[in-house]
Design an enzyme around this catalytic site. Sequence first.
Site, PDB file in Angstrom:
ATOM      1  N   ASP B 387       0.834  -1.197   0.000  1.00 51.70           N
ATOM      2  CA  ASP B 387       0.000   0.000   0.000  1.00 51.70           C
ATOM      3  C   ASP B 387       0.873   1.252   0.000  1.00 51.70           C
ATOM      4  O   ASP B 387       1.778   1.389   0.838  1.00 51.70           O
ATOM      5  CB  ASP B 387      -0.864  -0.045   1.276  1.00 51.70           C
ATOM      6  CG  ASP B 387      -1.927   1.027   1.305  1.00 51.70           C
ATOM      7  OD1 ASP B 387      -2.924   0.889   0.573  1.00 51.70           O
ATOM      8  OD2 ASP B 387      -1.750   2.006   2.053  1.00 51.70           O
ATOM      9  N   GLU B 416       1.563  -0.513  -5.072  1.00 49.19           N
ATOM     10  CA  GLU B 416       0.376   0.307  -5.304  1.00 49.19           C
ATOM     11  C   GLU B 416       0.767   1.772  -5.234  1.00 49.19           C
ATOM     12  O   GLU B 416       0.473   2.480  -4.277  1.00 49.19           O
ATOM     13  CB  GLU B 416      -0.710  -0.001  -4.260  1.00 49.19           C
ATOM     14  CG  GLU B 416      -2.023   0.706  -4.572  1.00 49.19           C
ATOM     15  CD  GLU B 416      -2.469   1.716  -3.524  1.00 49.19           C
ATOM     16  OE1 GLU B 416      -3.600   2.171  -3.614  1.00 49.19           O
ATOM     17  OE2 GLU B 416      -1.679   2.041  -2.600  1.00 49.19           O
TER      18      GLU B 416
END
Lengths: 652, 652
Positions: B387, B416
């Site tokens: 993330d 990401e």
Amino acid sequence: MPMLGFGRIPVTDVSMVVEEGRLPAKAVVGELVPIRATVFREGHDAVNASVILTDPTGVQHRVDMTAVEPTGLDPWEAWVRFDREGWWAFHIEGWSDPWATWLHNAHAKLPESIDVPLVCLEGQAVLNRAADQATDEIQASLLRTTALMLDPTRPPDELLAAVDSIGVQHAMDANRPRDLVSPTKDYPLFVDRAKALFSAWYEFFPRSVGATFDEATGTWQSGTFDGCHERLDEIAAMGFDVVYLPPVHPIGTSFRKGANNTLVADASDPGSPWAIGSPLGGHDAINPDLGDFDAFDRFVAKANSLGMEVALDFALQCSPDHPWVTAHPEWFTTRLDGTIAYAENPPKKYQDIYPLNFDNDPADLYAEALRVLHVWIDHGVRVFRVDNPHTKPVPFWAWLLSEVRRTDPDVLFLAEAFTRPAMMHSLGKVGFQQSYTYFVWRTEKWELEDYLRELSSETDAFIRPNFFVNTPDINPLYLQDGHPAAFTVRAVLAATMSPSWGMYSGFELLEHVPPRPGAEEYIDSEKYQYRPRDFHAEPNLTELITRLNEIRHEHPALQQLRQATVHDSDSDQVFVFSKRDRGDVVLVVCSLAPRDVVETTVHLDFAALGAPDVNELVVHDELQNLDFTWDAHPFVRLTPDKPAHILRVALA
Amino acid sequence: MPMLGFGRIPVTDVSMVVEEGRLPAKAVVGELVPIRATVFREGHDAVNASVILTDPTGVQHRVDMTAVEPTGLDPWEAWVRFDREGWWAFHIEGWSDPWATWLHNAHAKLPESIDVPLVCLEGQAVLNRAADQATDEIQASLLRTTALMLDPTRPPDELLAAVDSIGVQHAMDANRPRDLVSPTKDYPLFVDRAKALFSAWYEFFPRSVGATFDEATGTWQSGTFDGCHERLDEIAAMGFDVVYLPPVHPIGTSFRKGANNTLVADASDPGSPWAIGSPLGGHDAINPDLGDFDAFDRFVAKANSLGMEVALDFALQCSPDHPWVTAHPEWFTTRLDGTIAYAENPPKKYQDIYPLNFDNDPADLYAEALRVLHVWIDHGVRVFRVDNPHTKPVPFWAWLLSEVRRTDPDVLFLAEAFTRPAMMHSLGKVGFQQSYTYFVWRTEKWELEDYLRELSSETDAFIRPNFFVNTPDINPLYLQDGHPAAFTVRAVLAATMSPSWGMYSGFELLEHVPPRPGAEEYIDSEKYQYRPRDFHAEPNLTELITRLNEIRHEHPALQQLRQATVHDSDSDQVFVFSKRDRGDVVLVVCSLAPRDVVETTVHLDFAALGAPDVNELVVHDELQNLDFTWDAHPFVRLTPDKPAHILRVALA
């Protein structure tokens, strides 16, 4: 912990860099050079960057970089001037910028009255940290005072006005705290003397100057070094600063070429100067027809007294009569039938030339090449034009040029390689200070635009162009109808697009006849015969050429390569570009159909001309000595009489 | 003698190279990878080049390179397959090719009867030299026999026929003498397992699967790992091979967000899984609502039994309730007022999240991040979706990923990072095996064409794309009218353009409603609430998605990135490209205006389809199960019902 190529603040895609920094990038003293990198960081805090220059004495200088467009790609740059010759190095430091971070947050939060006491507290900390490291006491005092002004009871606009003041900005620019400083490796850069970039070359055959034909005996009397002194006066008067001579060595007689490159020479044919070597000597000897070393020294002294340097041709090939052939057959290729290989481009044979073989005995041959260069360096030659360097091994040049640079860093080499880009680029990378170019074949507008962009911003780390308008080998097709306006256009383009340009004797007399239609050579080529000329014959371009060299000297913008901009015009036949250095801006508007009248509208990029905020500019035509007032879309009319404008842009 | 970066035969501009070779380039087992360089030499003799691969066991393999177009720029290339995982290296050797030199000269001279005896003598020498080093006795014998045939009394066409025979060519390809062999430095390349390149991801929230609302108490019962087994069956049946779960850890309660990202949560709001950490534990713990480690292990085992891997979210941020906050306040930023900094994008505040500070105590924090990863690796997780990696220092990832690669080289990380190119590229360079992309925002034809070219041939050394059609954070504007044809087009493009693609649960149900017009989010976002779904509701795209994953498995061409070609069409609304691997060729013709009927002519590059010499091709539509016979300019009609062709090209 291993960083694997990325520092805490990553810095990538660094330029000016040649071959990952294994070879030095190019610059000259006083030249403005862009150093660029991609600099970025994680998260939202502010990033910043600096170039750290290490000068030849080892002293470091910090130059702040600036974030430039397009910001989405994170490009940063600094334009740097180098103030002395020699080996420099630079690296880039990416760093975290707590002041910029704080200022951004303060502008976001204070007007909304968010976290005002904490914002003030943090601003005070950064300001006091800058003050602590400031060496200028006034700046330190200003920063401390500003910190005291960050009182959360004051209204936000007062707080922001205090930190946004010009004085605080300047003090912070000088004393900005830097965190997480992340250096790249050091990249080398060699700074040459200015002439490596800015020069005007004139090539001529001394043997033609004052050569006379004796009708009675049917033989020629060669021109001599001593007979050229007056011609040197004239060349200097045209504004040239390099006189370049074809090889001055004894010429072989075996398979000597006759007039117009015929295979059989008669006794009065002087031979090609590039067929070097005879029993009279080789690359370290002088053709006695031209004089002796004393005469050569007088020639050099005369040129120098006129502000010109003498460039010699360094052509590493031999006639079959060269002393090396018998003394060092291992420096040539012996074929399986026992003969020494002559030059070939099968099925063509060039039996008057023996190419050298650099792989049989590299140590001795390399050393001999260096010795030969030093013979001429010792006679005051600091410039060499190297013949066909692309037919010799690249690492040979890398070695030779670095050896010369070690002892004689002011000696300059011009690469005469008309070949594919990879080789031309590599010769520049390994040390050639200047390179011949494709200019003579770039005649269409899109070609000129692309080439200017390429040379000024893509290959500038390793290629310094010299735009020759012609050579003894190249009679440009573009000029073969002899139209003076075509010659004018090519001279204007060469003299303004490239900081170095050159011509071969006869261009100013509009010489243009090929030996056969479509051939890119000259009839009665001076390579194979004497060609005495009357340089006062009309028409001639002496006045234009003189003026072009004057304009080049008056305009620093034309003495550099890297600050060039292409502008639009509505005509495919009108090429427009500008160059700029400091406050000097030159705009060139040139017809590419000089035999016709061309009218069109030009679209100027005023920002590139240094005048982003005006509607009109006064431009002064340096060729016609006329002023015009131009808006951004002037209408121009170019005629065979006046096919080009060279315009000085007057900035307020 | 110093070579200064250039060998005897220069080799420059080598690819696949990342950051000058300080970081490895990317490949997977079985993938065809182009290795390119510029190779050239002085003079007229022939040049050649080879790639030397060093495999993970240290064994070297030679692969011949080929000169390719445009020859004027001297590009050479070899397409290489890597047959095992691990650290490889490669370098390039430039070399002088005496056989090619001789053959060129022989063809120039023999037909003109020039130097015939010498040409024969030299040919014999090269042939015998090749024979001497041949290990294959038949080839050696052929070469020696051919040498004997080079008898100068034979007619030239016989001599040339002898040396031009296929047999001699093959024997020479295998045993060609190499002179002046000039190696570059070694460049590293890491070969991952195939899934690093080719994968199909399905993202879902386990807590939503089987979650129930108790009307009586007004509270929710969370879904659990054990409750997901049936759903795993369905996901596997659609052909996905990675199931990716949002963070599975305990969720903080301080400043917990309520439904639709409201600032106040009520007791039944489950909170965002990305607000990690509570008194129940942090990144190494499991939210007890989902089950315990045994339940997790059963979940992983179930997925694995279906041929799927479980990807966990690695989100390095904390809720204020995370155990690290009290145990290691030094891993956060303490502000001057003594508080721990929460996330901000001034003036916005995200008080439910404390970002980590990686600079206060990097050694311990880095080690803790690695320890946490190993907790999950020990529970069978070999894939992590990271993330927001762009909000953490790049060198942290460089260190962490290289540490994991050292012990667990099969573990894969997906970055990401939706941010600027410099950061996205750098994360790929330092080791992320896959990257989210800009695909969701690339909807115009020119954007898709450029992006396919960029990803397949410009950034392929360091970026492996994963084309997600949606995520919990991104409800694409392109889909917000809910039209099934638009969903179809985006699924087709993602599944065929990129060897890895992914979707977030709900896409197959055409979920598309934003919380407000123009917002790129989902209303009632699953990030903040339970969202049990009926996956059998109509309409749905389950059948299409299943078929897309089948087609991907049937076609090696779609399992790779680097062999892609864009084809023209006359419509701005029809995007055409092909991919090819070995004999497998897939052509995609896709409408970009799927709500309309679009008709146009497509212009196919038959050479890129592997059929340079035919006038027609049979293509089989893998979606509609129909055959067409197409010439190079077929007319296509795309409709909302059938907005795309995925065509298998049948090669003779």
